[in-house]
Scaffold this motif. Structure first.
Motif, short mmCIF file in Angstrom:
data_model
loop_
_atom_site.label_atom_id
_atom_site.label_comp_id
_atom_site.label_asym_id
_atom_site.label_seq_id
_atom_site.Cartn_x
_atom_site.Cartn_y
_atom_site.Cartn_z
N CYS A 29 0.27 72.68 46.07
CA CYS A 29 0.40 73.20 45.29
C CYS A 29 1.79 74.11 45.30
O CYS A 29 1.74 74.29 46.04
N HIS A 30 2.38 74.33 43.79
CA HIS A 30 3.83 74.52 44.14
C HIS A 30 2.94 76.74 43.99
O HIS A 30 2.56 76.59 43.05
N PRO A 31 3.86 76.81 44.68
CA PRO A 31 3.49 78.46 44.83
C PRO A 31 3.48 79.24 44.14
O PRO A 31 5.38 78.62 43.25
N ARG A 56 6.03 82.37 50.49
CA ARG A 56 6.71 81.61 49.12
C ARG A 56 8.11 81.20 49.11
O ARG A 56 7.99 79.60 49.03
N ARG A 114 -2.21 77.73 44.82
CA ARG A 114 -0.99 78.20 44.06
C ARG A 114 -0.82 80.00 44.82
O ARG A 114 0.81 80.12 45.15
#
Length: 172
Positions: free
Chosen positions: A106-108, A161, A154
């Motif tokens: 999951c992209h932050p 991050r 995310r």
């Protein structure tokens, strides 16, 4: 609110026995913990809903490789499992869905505003899942809850991050 560890919501996932980690370590001084969410209703009611620590690692890259190693032990027809990498203070560093011998990270989120949007969207998906379950659409409810859980993945701690986003770029 956004610097809490990965929230635990009631979602049912297939159970598998975690594989042995030859690269992992049980040393509690290692800063990164690879965890598996325990979200079955029995776990929630028994108080065991805290994530299961699969292994601890000294470096984030090692923890990411440990997640891939774990995914390789999952049966091809098994439901996706949400893995999370937490730091020693139990802050979310990175999360992803492990299935079919791979991990979809999951992209932050990049800002507090984006995090608020993610929380709103995940809440709406969970509400839709509740309605789908009430209408007898159990498969749809499971898929909606999984999408909501992936959105929650995310919600990386603000401290991590930028670092997590860069780690995903390097890994790609």
């Amino acid at each position: 609110m956004f610097d809490l560890p990965l929230p635990i919501h009631p979602t049912t996932y297939a159970r598998v026995v975690p594989p042995h980690f030859s690269t992992g370590d049980v040393d509690p001084n290692h800063p990164f913990a690879l965890t598996l969410s325990r979200r079955a209703p029995a776990d929630l009611m028994s108080g065991r809903a805290a994530p299961l620590v699969l292994a601890r690692f000294e470096k984030l890259a090692e923890a990411m490789q440990g997640a891939i190693d774990y995914a390789e032990g999952i049966a091809p027809d098994a439901a996706p499992q949400l893995l999370a990498i937490l730091d020693r203070d139990e802050r979310l560093v990175l999360a992803g869905a492990a299935s079919e011998q791979a991990v979809a990270w999951c992209h932050p989120v990049t800002s507090a505003a984006e995090a608020r949007g993610v929380v709103t969207e995940a809440s709406q998906l969970r509400a839709q899942a509740g309605r789908a379950a009430a209408w007898g659409e159990a498969d749809l409810a499971v898929r909606l809850r999984l999408r909501a859980d992936l959105l929650d993945g995310r919600l990386v701690d603000p401290l991590w991050r930028a670092f997590a986003a860069r780690a995903l770029q390097v890994a790609a």
